[in-house]
Design a protein around this motif. Structure first.
Motif, short mmCIF file in Angstrom:
data_model
loop_
_atom_site.label_atom_id
_atom_site.label_comp_id
_atom_site.label_asym_id
_atom_site.label_seq_id
_atom_site.Cartn_x
_atom_site.Cartn_y
_atom_site.Cartn_z
N THR A 108 0.84 -1.19 0.00
CA THR A 108 0.00 0.00 0.00
C THR A 108 0.88 1.24 0.00
N HIS A 109 0.45 2.25 -0.73
CA HIS A 109 1.22 3.50 -0.83
C HIS A 109 0.42 4.70 -0.32
N THR A 110 -0.75 4.45 0.23
CA THR A 110 -1.68 5.54 0.51
C THR A 110 -1.85 5.73 2.02
N PRO A 111 -1.48 6.91 2.56
CA PRO A 111 -1.56 7.11 4.00
C PRO A 111 -2.87 7.75 4.48
N VAL A 112 -3.81 8.00 3.57
CA VAL A 112 -5.07 8.64 3.98
C VAL A 112 -6.25 7.80 3.50
N GLU A 113 -7.29 7.79 4.30
CA GLU A 113 -8.48 6.99 4.01
C GLU A 113 -9.06 7.30 2.64
N ALA A 114 -9.13 8.58 2.29
CA ALA A 114 -9.77 8.99 1.04
C ALA A 114 -9.01 8.50 -0.20
N GLY A 115 -7.74 8.14 -0.02
CA GLY A 115 -6.94 7.75 -1.17
C GLY A 115 -7.15 6.32 -1.64
N HIS A 116 -7.87 5.53 -0.85
CA HIS A 116 -8.10 4.13 -1.22
C HIS A 116 -9.34 4.02 -2.09
N ASP A 117 -9.21 3.33 -3.22
CA ASP A 117 -10.34 3.19 -4.16
C ASP A 117 -11.52 2.50 -3.49
N LYS A 118 -12.69 3.12 -3.63
CA LYS A 118 -13.93 2.52 -3.12
C LYS A 118 -15.00 2.66 -4.20
N PHE A 119 -15.78 1.59 -4.38
CA PHE A 119 -16.83 1.58 -5.41
C PHE A 119 -18.16 1.18 -4.78
N ASP A 120 -19.23 1.90 -5.14
CA ASP A 120 -20.56 1.54 -4.68
C ASP A 120 -20.95 0.18 -5.23
N TYR A 121 -21.65 -0.60 -4.42
CA TYR A 121 -22.02 -1.94 -4.87
C TYR A 121 -23.04 -1.91 -6.00
N GLY A 122 -23.77 -0.81 -6.13
CA GLY A 122 -24.65 -0.70 -7.30
C GLY A 122 -23.86 -0.75 -8.58
N LEU A 123 -22.73 -0.05 -8.61
CA LEU A 123 -21.85 -0.07 -9.77
C LEU A 123 -21.19 -1.44 -9.92
N VAL A 124 -20.71 -1.99 -8.81
CA VAL A 124 -20.06 -3.30 -8.85
C VAL A 124 -21.01 -4.35 -9.43
N GLU A 125 -22.27 -4.34 -8.96
CA GLU A 125 -23.24 -5.33 -9.43
C GLU A 125 -23.62 -5.11 -10.88
N ASP A 126 -23.51 -3.86 -11.35
CA ASP A 126 -23.80 -3.59 -12.75
C ASP A 126 -22.70 -4.15 -13.66
N LEU A 127 -21.45 -4.04 -13.22
CA LEU A 127 -20.34 -4.48 -14.06
C LEU A 127 -19.99 -5.95 -13.85
N ILE A 128 -20.14 -6.43 -12.61
CA ILE A 128 -19.86 -7.84 -12.31
C ILE A 128 -21.20 -8.49 -11.97
N ARG A 129 -21.78 -9.19 -12.93
CA ARG A 129 -23.16 -9.66 -12.79
C ARG A 129 -23.28 -10.97 -12.00
#
Length: 559
Positions: free
Chosen positions: A209-230
């Protein structure tokens, strides 16, 4: 004995996944420090014969080319390039499922070869394949481009597609090393291949990991996740290991890796606070010594310290090189930089003036303008002994605050036009970085603590005898000995001040050290400055290099 780990790993490869890799300017698949570090990782692996294979995206339209107008306003142009000019197109194709579509992926192969005989193959994944929709053909166009849907598509291609491509190409993989969380979906693919047994997958995975702040970590809404990964079962796995509310790529990687590390000692502690309950080790970053040492110092080191390029520890013997030859190497590097500055701008900089450099991503926490906060005090420093400042760096296209920093610097350039020479060099890239880290006298770094996970530009500067002047954060905490390897700025580590108190302390320290210590030493006590040059090389560069870093990865993570 040749420094090789090839036999130890029994012919299997370490698969190193990174969203960006910086190899050379002609391959614009990097945005900044993360990608350049990945490039240095690969170069050292090649030098040391570590059996690595790297996987990234081809980024057909690059990150962006920066243009600045007279006021410092940044505009971005695409950096389209043709991989066929530099790479070999592989015959194998794989596909990943995005929504209900099979998205085809092809691969380009590039070899990072070393003079030691080592070679690291790099696989560039590309969805610009006949049969894909126009939208899907563009998934691998822009590095860090677009909004969340585009980014998640890229991460599906990198993580899942990368594992499948390595298999299709016949690689036997011993471990999968995720350089940041962008590639964490590779663990989803590995779970499917290992009976959904997380213990087996953990044994295969390493996460840096290279990111020292919470906001820097990628987060995706599950609505989007469920749309792309069916596939509902796959989404359930993501929820189980990547967070119930939103899919956190770093959390997913943490939960499915047996070895996790931060990139400095302080960063590993900060990361442990961000993710309590996880064991996060520390392997401090390094830079590829040969790449970031100027030609003038390379020649000098070759003559006095043969073998230094593959054994940077030899730089500790810098004391055996005459001071006048070290100064000549520095002077030539400085001359090359100043000539480049004067070719690009009308600044009229000169070789004799104490030259201060600041070059990195233009974003708020890096505080490029801290040194320009009090112009009267800066003028006072300049009256004590002349200074000139060189800035460079790109702001992310969506980072308005970062773009404002550039405009603020341009405004100050105008304000001080007839007093202090200041320039901002356009379109910062690896070639310009190499000139800057070797050509200035003093390397400035002023991040807001504790947001600097590591930083590596100061390590590059040290390889060229350039002295560091930095906030105590990231790697500098480990490299700093006050007045010996350089200087700190602001509060000591154990001091706990409010944000405003810390800023005032930093400003006082910055201007006072320039006025009372740095400027007088540079102009009046050259023998003391020579010691700092020597110590930068012999006490900093000898350790903060990617050969040392990669040996640590081998012994701590890969074996």
């Amino acid at each position: 004995m040749e420094d090789s780990f090839q036999g130890v790993l029994k012919g299997q490869k370490i698969a190193y996944f990174s969203m960006e890799i910086g190899l050379r300017n002609e391959i614009p698949t990097y945005a900044g420090g993360l990608g350049v570090l990945a490039g240095d990782t690969i170069r050292s692996a090649s030098d040391l014969n570590i059996p690595l294979v790297a996987v990234t995206l081809v980024s057909n339209k690059g990150y962006f080319r920066q243009s600045l107008d007279a006021s410092g306003s940044q505009t971005e142009q695409t950096e389209e390039w043709d991989p066929s000019h530099l790479m070999t197109k592989m015959q194998q194709e794989v596909s990943v499922k995005i929504q209900d579509r099979d998205v085809k992926i092809q691969a380009w192969h590039y070899n990072c070869k070393s003079l030691t005989g080592g070679c690291v193959p790099i696989i560039f994944l590309d969805t610009n394949v006949e049969g894909n929709s126009w939208e899907d053909r563009g998934i691998t166009d822009f590095l860090y481009g677009g909004e969340h849907p585009y980014r998640l598509r890229q991460e599906i291609v990198l993580g899942i597609g990368g594992v499948r491509m390595l298999e299709a190409l016949g690689f036997k993989i011993r471990k999968y090393h995720m350089n940041e969380g962008h590639s964490s979906l590779l663990a989803l693919e590995l779970l499917k291949r290992n009976g959904k047994d997380p213990t087996k997958v953990k044994d295969l995975c390493i996460f840096t990991t290279h990111t020292p702040v919470e906001a820097g970590h990628d987060k995706f809404d599950y609505g989007l996740v469920e749309d792309l990964i069916r596939d509902k079962n796959e989404v359930e796995i993501l929820r189980r290991f990547g967070g119930a509310d939103r899919f956190n790529t770093s959390l997913f990687a943490l939960n499915l890796s047996n070895y996790v590390n931060g990139v400095t000692k302080r960063h590993s502690r900060v990361s442990s606070e961000l993710f309590p309950g996880y064991s996060i080790q520390a392997i401090t970053n390094g830079v590829h010594s040969y790449t970031w040492t100027s030609p003038f110092f390379r020649q000098l080191f070759d003559r006095y310290l043969p073998g230094w390029a593959n054994e940077p520890e030899l730089l500790v013997r810098i004391g055996g090189i005459p001071d006048d030859e070290i100064w000549e190497a520095h002077w030539n590097a400085k001359k090359a930089l100043i000539d480049e500055v004067n070719k690009r701008t009308d600044a009229g900089m000169d070789y004799e003036t104490l030259t201060i450099g600041f070059a990195r991503r233009m974003t708020e926490y890096k505080r490029a303008t801290l040194i320009l906060s009090d112009l009267e005090r800066l003028r006072k420093v300049n009256r004590r002994g002349r200074i000139q400042l060189i800035f460079a760096g790109k702001a992310h296209p969506h980072d308005e605050a970062g773009k404002q920093l550039i405009r603020d610097i341009f405004k100050t350039i105008e304000t001080l036009r007839n007093e202090i020479k200041i320039v901002f060099l356009e379109n910062y890239d690896m070639d310009l970085a190499a000139k800057m880290v070797s050509g200035v006298d003093l390397w400035l770094n002023t991040p807001t603590r504790p947001y600097e996970a590591s930083g590596t530009s100061g390590m590059k500067a040290a390889h060229n005898g350039v002295v560091n002047f930095s906030i105590l954060d990231g790697w500098w905490i480990e490299g700093w000995i006050e007045g010996v390897t350089g200087w700190s700025i602001g509060p000591q580590l154990e001091e706990h001040l409010s944000v405003e108190e810390a800023r005032l302390s930093e400003l006082d320290d910055l201007y006072n050290k320039l006025y009372y210590i740095i400027v007088p030493m540079y102009y009046d006590r050259k023998d003391e400055w020579f010691k700092l040059i020597n110590n930068s090389i012999g006490m900093v560069a000898y350790y903060f290099n990617s050969h040392r870093m990669m040996r640590r990865y081998v012994t701590h993570a890969y074996l």
